[in-house]
Structures are given as structure tokens and as C-alpha cells.
Design a protein around this motif. Sequence first.
Motif, PDB file in Angstrom:
ATOM      1  N   ILE A  45       0.863  -1.179   0.000  1.00 33.07           N
ATOM      2  CA  ILE A  45       0.000   0.000   0.000  1.00 33.07           C
ATOM      3  C   ILE A  45       0.900   1.230   0.000  1.00 33.07           C
ATOM      4  O   ILE A  45       1.759   1.381   0.874  1.00 33.07           O
ATOM      5  CB  ILE A  45      -0.924   0.033   1.234  1.00 33.07           C
ATOM      6  CG1 ILE A  45      -1.767  -1.243   1.312  1.00 33.07           C
ATOM      7  CG2 ILE A  45      -1.796   1.274   1.202  1.00 33.07           C
ATOM      8  CD1 ILE A  45      -2.727  -1.435   0.166  1.00 33.07           C
ATOM      9  N   HIS A  46       0.704   2.094  -0.990  1.00 33.33           N
ATOM     10  CA  HIS A  46       1.520   3.305  -1.106  1.00 33.33           C
ATOM     11  C   HIS A  46       0.640   4.544  -0.961  1.00 33.33           C
ATOM     12  O   HIS A  46      -0.582   4.476  -1.074  1.00 33.33           O
ATOM     13  CB  HIS A  46       2.252   3.324  -2.449  1.00 33.33           C
ATOM     14  CG  HIS A  46       3.174   2.165  -2.645  1.00 33.33           C
ATOM     15  ND1 HIS A  46       4.439   2.124  -2.120  1.00 33.33           N
ATOM     16  CD2 HIS A  46       2.996   0.984  -3.300  1.00 33.33           C
ATOM     17  CE1 HIS A  46       5.013   0.968  -2.445  1.00 33.33           C
ATOM     18  NE2 HIS A  46       4.151   0.253  -3.161  1.00 33.33           N
ATOM     19  N   GLY A  47       1.273   5.649  -0.728  1.00 35.48           N
ATOM     20  CA  GLY A  47       0.563   6.910  -0.575  1.00 35.48           C
ATOM     21  C   GLY A  47       1.481   7.919   0.065  1.00 35.48           C
ATOM     22  O   GLY A  47       2.691   7.732   0.112  1.00 35.48           O
ATOM     23  N   ARG A  48       0.919   8.975   0.579  1.00 36.52           N
ATOM     24  CA  ARG A  48       1.716   9.971   1.285  1.00 36.52           C
ATOM     25  C   ARG A  48       1.010  10.338   2.573  1.00 36.52           C
ATOM     26  O   ARG A  48      -0.212  10.226   2.692  1.00 36.52           O
ATOM     27  CB  ARG A  48       1.962  11.199   0.420  1.00 36.52           C
ATOM     28  CG  ARG A  48       0.733  11.963  -0.006  1.00 36.52           C
ATOM     29  CD  ARG A  48       1.109  13.037  -1.029  1.00 36.52           C
ATOM     30  NE  ARG A  48       2.097  13.971  -0.490  1.00 36.52           N
ATOM     31  CZ  ARG A  48       2.868  14.734  -1.266  1.00 36.52           C
ATOM     32  NH1 ARG A  48       2.765  14.673  -2.592  1.00 36.52           N
ATOM     33  NH2 ARG A  48       3.742  15.570  -0.716  1.00 36.52           N
ATOM     34  N   SER A  49       1.806  10.777   3.532  1.00 31.63           N
ATOM     35  CA  SER A  49       1.240  11.130   4.828  1.00 31.63           C
ATOM     36  C   SER A  49       1.958  12.367   5.348  1.00 31.63           C
ATOM     37  O   SER A  49       2.864  12.283   6.178  1.00 31.63           O
ATOM     38  CB  SER A  49       1.393   9.950   5.807  1.00 31.63           C
ATOM     39  OG  SER A  49       0.794  10.245   7.044  1.00 31.63           O
ATOM     40  N   ASP A  50       1.575  13.510   4.805  1.00 29.84           N
ATOM     41  CA  ASP A  50       2.210  14.765   5.213  1.00 29.84           C
ATOM     42  C   ASP A  50       1.903  15.100   6.668  1.00 29.84           C
ATOM     43  O   ASP A  50       2.737  15.651   7.384  1.00 29.84           O
ATOM     44  CB  ASP A  50       1.743  15.902   4.300  1.00 29.84           C
ATOM     45  CG  ASP A  50       2.143  15.679   2.842  1.00 29.84           C
ATOM     46  OD1 ASP A  50       3.211  15.076   2.628  1.00 29.84           O
ATOM     47  OD2 ASP A  50       1.382  16.078   1.948  1.00 29.84           O
ATOM     48  N   GLN A  51       0.680  14.749   7.107  1.00 34.52           N
ATOM     49  CA  GLN A  51       0.279  14.979   8.492  1.00 34.52           C
ATOM     50  C   GLN A  51      -0.314  13.676   9.032  1.00 34.52           C
ATOM     51  O   GLN A  51      -1.512  13.419   8.867  1.00 34.52           O
ATOM     52  CB  GLN A  51      -0.742  16.114   8.583  1.00 34.52           C
ATOM     53  CG  GLN A  51      -0.171  17.486   8.244  1.00 34.52           C
ATOM     54  CD  GLN A  51      -1.196  18.586   8.426  1.00 34.52           C
ATOM     55  OE1 GLN A  51      -2.382  18.416   8.137  1.00 34.52           O
ATOM     56  NE2 GLN A  51      -0.742  19.729   8.934  1.00 34.52           N
ATOM     57  N   ASN A  53      -2.102  10.794  10.955  1.00 32.49           N
ATOM     58  CA  ASN A  53      -3.261  10.768  11.844  1.00 32.49           C
ATOM     59  C   ASN A  53      -2.789  10.374  13.246  1.00 32.49           C
ATOM     60  O   ASN A  53      -2.139   9.347  13.415  1.00 32.49           O
ATOM     61  CB  ASN A  53      -4.281   9.749  11.316  1.00 32.49           C
ATOM     62  CG  ASN A  53      -5.580   9.758  12.100  1.00 32.49           C
ATOM     63  OD1 ASN A  53      -5.588   9.562  13.303  1.00 32.49           O
ATOM     64  ND2 ASN A  53      -6.691   9.961  11.400  1.00 32.49           N
ATOM     65  N   PRO A  54      -3.072  11.163  14.262  1.00 33.70           N
ATOM     66  CA  PRO A  54      -2.582  10.845  15.613  1.00 33.70           C
ATOM     67  C   PRO A  54      -3.118   9.529  16.160  1.00 33.70           C
ATOM     68  O   PRO A  54      -2.524   8.942  17.062  1.00 33.70           O
ATOM     69  CB  PRO A  54      -3.055  12.030  16.461  1.00 33.70           C
ATOM     70  CG  PRO A  54      -4.174  12.643  15.686  1.00 33.70           C
ATOM     71  CD  PRO A  54      -3.853  12.416  14.246  1.00 33.70           C
ATOM     72  N   SER A  55      -4.229   9.048  15.603  1.00 31.97           N
ATOM     73  CA  SER A  55      -4.831   7.823  16.110  1.00 31.97           C
ATOM     74  C   SER A  55      -4.347   6.574  15.376  1.00 31.97           C
ATOM     75  O   SER A  55      -4.081   5.544  16.005  1.00 31.97           O
ATOM     76  CB  SER A  55      -6.360   7.915  16.007  1.00 31.97           C
ATOM     77  OG  SER A  55      -6.974   6.726  16.455  1.00 31.97           O
ATOM     78  N   THR A  56      -4.207   6.671  14.055  1.00 29.30           N
ATOM     79  CA  THR A  56      -3.867   5.479  13.260  1.00 29.30           C
ATOM     80  C   THR A  56      -2.731   5.718  12.272  1.00 29.30           C
ATOM     81  O   THR A  56      -2.476   4.873  11.412  1.00 29.30           O
ATOM     82  CB  THR A  56      -5.109   5.000  12.478  1.00 29.30           C
ATOM     83  OG1 THR A  56      -5.595   6.096  11.677  1.00 29.30           O
ATOM     84  CG2 THR A  56      -6.198   4.503  13.417  1.00 29.30           C
ATOM     85  N   PHE A  57      -2.050   6.820  12.364  1.00 29.76           N
ATOM     86  CA  PHE A  57      -0.976   7.246  11.461  1.00 29.76           C
ATOM     87  C   PHE A  57      -1.523   7.500  10.057  1.00 29.76           C
ATOM     88  O   PHE A  57      -1.431   8.603   9.538  1.00 29.76           O
ATOM     89  CB  PHE A  57       0.163   6.220  11.393  1.00 29.76           C
ATOM     90  CG  PHE A  57       1.365   6.726  10.640  1.00 29.76           C
ATOM     91  CD1 PHE A  57       2.316   7.490  11.292  1.00 29.76           C
ATOM     92  CD2 PHE A  57       1.536   6.478   9.292  1.00 29.76           C
ATOM     93  CE1 PHE A  57       3.418   7.986  10.606  1.00 29.76           C
ATOM     94  CE2 PHE A  57       2.631   6.972   8.589  1.00 29.76           C
ATOM     95  CZ  PHE A  57       3.572   7.728   9.255  1.00 29.76           C
ATOM     96  N   ALA A  58      -2.112   6.483   9.407  1.00 30.03           N
ATOM     97  CA  ALA A  58      -2.720   6.650   8.092  1.00 30.03           C
ATOM     98  C   ALA A  58      -4.136   7.204   8.243  1.00 30.03           C
ATOM     99  O   ALA A  58      -4.797   6.987   9.262  1.00 30.03           O
ATOM    100  CB  ALA A  58      -2.750   5.317   7.354  1.00 30.03           C
ATOM    101  N   GLY A  59      -4.595   7.895   7.228  1.00 25.35           N
ATOM    102  CA  GLY A  59      -5.953   8.419   7.252  1.00 25.35           C
ATOM    103  C   GLY A  59      -6.986   7.310   7.159  1.00 25.35           C
ATOM    104  O   GLY A  59      -6.668   6.163   6.827  1.00 25.35           O
ATOM    105  N   SER A  60      -8.238   7.643   7.416  1.00 28.66           N
ATOM    106  CA  SER A  60      -9.290   6.627   7.461  1.00 28.66           C
ATOM    107  C   SER A  60      -9.437   5.884   6.132  1.00 28.66           C
ATOM    108  O   SER A  60      -9.628   4.664   6.106  1.00 28.66           O
ATOM    109  CB  SER A  60     -10.627   7.270   7.857  1.00 28.66           C
ATOM    110  OG  SER A  60     -10.970   8.303   6.934  1.00 28.66           O
TER     111      SER A  60
END
Length: 374
Positions: A45-51, A53-60
Motif C-alpha cells: 500500500i503506497h501513498g503519502r502522509s504529510d500529516q 493521523n494521531p490515532s492510526t498514522f494513516a488516514g481513514s
Amino acid sequence: MFDRPTGNYEAVLVSLLNGQPDAEEATAELRELVTSAGVTAVAEIHGRSDQPNPSTFAGSGKVTEIGDAVKGTGAGLVVFNHDLSAGQQRNLEQVLGCRVLDRTTLILDIFAQRAKSHDGKLQVELAQLEHLATRLVRGWTHLERQKGGIGLRGPGETQLETDRRLLGKRVKFLKDRLEKLRRQRDVQRRARDRNEIPTVSLVGYTNAGKSTLFNALTHTGAYAADQLFATLDTTSRRVHTGRGMIVLSDTVGFIRHLPHSLVEAFRATLEETARADLLLHVVDAASPDRDAQIREVDRVLAEIGANEVRQIRVFNKIDRTNLEPGVEVDDYGRIQSVRLSALTGAGLDHLRAVLDQLAAPTGVTPPEGRLESA
């Protein structure tokens, strides 16, 4: 130390590095790390994470994508190419219904598999425990319930407080044992200094071919394999050159974002590198990422105080490139780098000439032609 699965497990890899300059190389390295741990990657799974998610690191949305990959492949493990907080790891495991590892835990697990010597095992356990200590902060809220003080716990002490206290006692024990081992190494080093035997350490990025080069120079059978962190335990051998003797040491390889807990736990071993007379910085000449790997090794050497030690770069694995064996010298005739193949032996004579010059009694002039640039 950690309860790890046995056998060849299947994993979904998560690397949210899109847009970063070393994204492709870092993801390729994650694949190698997973393989070295005995795990098979079945999806990425690829993508970007500029910020994050404090709960799960990756967005929902990305977490849903990861969950679909887990269900579709039947994977029992998800490996993030990032560091996760204890809370993020716990939340992801609850949502995904499988075990989740971050990069640091994966590297620690590989180290635990590879460590063979007594002090190597102690250093790995210390690194694991110090990493685990960060997991005891808000990560295990189910342990916060009060229990009676039976055996280990004091009156009214929570399970979490007991875990912290016992972990702290074990960490202190390990640090004391490692300090004793450090003092023993100091005694050995002083004995070498009295005998005026030069010391040479092989350093470099993991899987650069240090152990293969060590075997070629010492004619011994130190474990060497085409995998990350094949060597953890420092191995030293006396090598007789034409005009003297040196002590050659093979050391643990470095990697980008090497967990700080590992650097600290292996500091006593790594500091031996800082006391060497010469560092042979072994580089995988065939790696497209070699410049970044060189920078990472130099960064760790600076962190352990070894950046002032004389260094010669050894560009290994030229059999996989179109490079020819040879040396590069500076304006004063001092060798700066050597090109060779530890596997085929091509160019080894140039490196042996360097070691022979180092081992020679002070004032002996090296044979002419040995230091000419090729």
C-alpha cells in the motif's frame, strides 16, 4: 523477548512516502527487511502522509484500503515503513484484526534473530526493552486496573507500575553486564596498544559485502549472506601482512533511520570503531542508492565519534558493474578509495597493499607503484 510468529508469514507492506526524494529506495529497503525477517510480502500500500493521523498514522481511507488488502490476501501481519506510537499500533490492530509492526520493531526482530554471541544478545535485549518502555506509556491501558499486591506487586500497585518496575530492573542489569564487557574490551585494546598492533574496522551499509571481504582478507569462514544484517556480532582476527600484523574487525552494518535504541545498545561495540587506526568503509558499488548509503554511514560514524578516524572507501561488488579494479589517491599519494570484488578477488591486491603499509614498522617506505592511481 518479543512474541514473534514462527514460520514464513505473509504481510501487507505500508509505505506512505510518496513525494519524498528517497521514497523508492526506502520502500525497496523495506521489502529486503521483511524478507530478512522471514516474512513474505503479499501486497503493498503506497501513498503519502504529510500529516500523520494521531490515532492510526494513516488516514481513514488508507486504513480501509489496508484492511481490504489484509482480507483479500489473508495476510496475518501489516508492516509500516514508519515509526508508530503505542496508541497508533494498538488502534490499527483493533481495526485491522491482525498484528501490526512498525519499522523499528521489525529491525529489532531481525537483530534478535541474528545475534549469536553473548554480548550481542545482551545488546539486542537492551534495545528491545528500551523500545518496549515506550510502549508502556498509554499503550497498555488494559493493564491499568488495580490488583492486589501478590508476590511481585507492592500494595496497591497497578499492573502497569509493576511492568515498569520489573522492566527497569532488567534494563539496569543489562547495562551493568554490558559495562563489564566494555571494561574487558578496554583491557584487550590496551594490550593491543602496548604491542603496537594497528587495528582496522570494516564499516558500511548493511549488505555491502563486509563479511565477504573479511573472509577474503582473513581466510576465515565468518557468516556472509546476501541479506540485510547478516552479521551482528563483531568478529576480530589477526591478519599477517608481508611486513607486520594488524587486527581486522567486521562490524554490524548500518541502515537509514537506524533505531536510536539500537545505536545506544550497541554503543560499546560501535565505539571500538572510533578507536581503530583505520576504517575501511565498504560500499556496494552496484547499488543505485550508494551515495545516500555513504551519507547514512558517515552520519552514524559521527554520532559514535568515529568521524575523525582515517577512512578509505572500498567500492565492493565491481563484478556487478563495469568498473575496473584500482585505487584513487589524493595529491599526496595517499589512497582514498579502492575498487574491488571481494567475491571474485579482483582488486584485493590493492587493499592488501594498504594493510601491508599500515602494518609496516614506522619509517619503512612502501614499494614503488603500490599507491599509483589506477
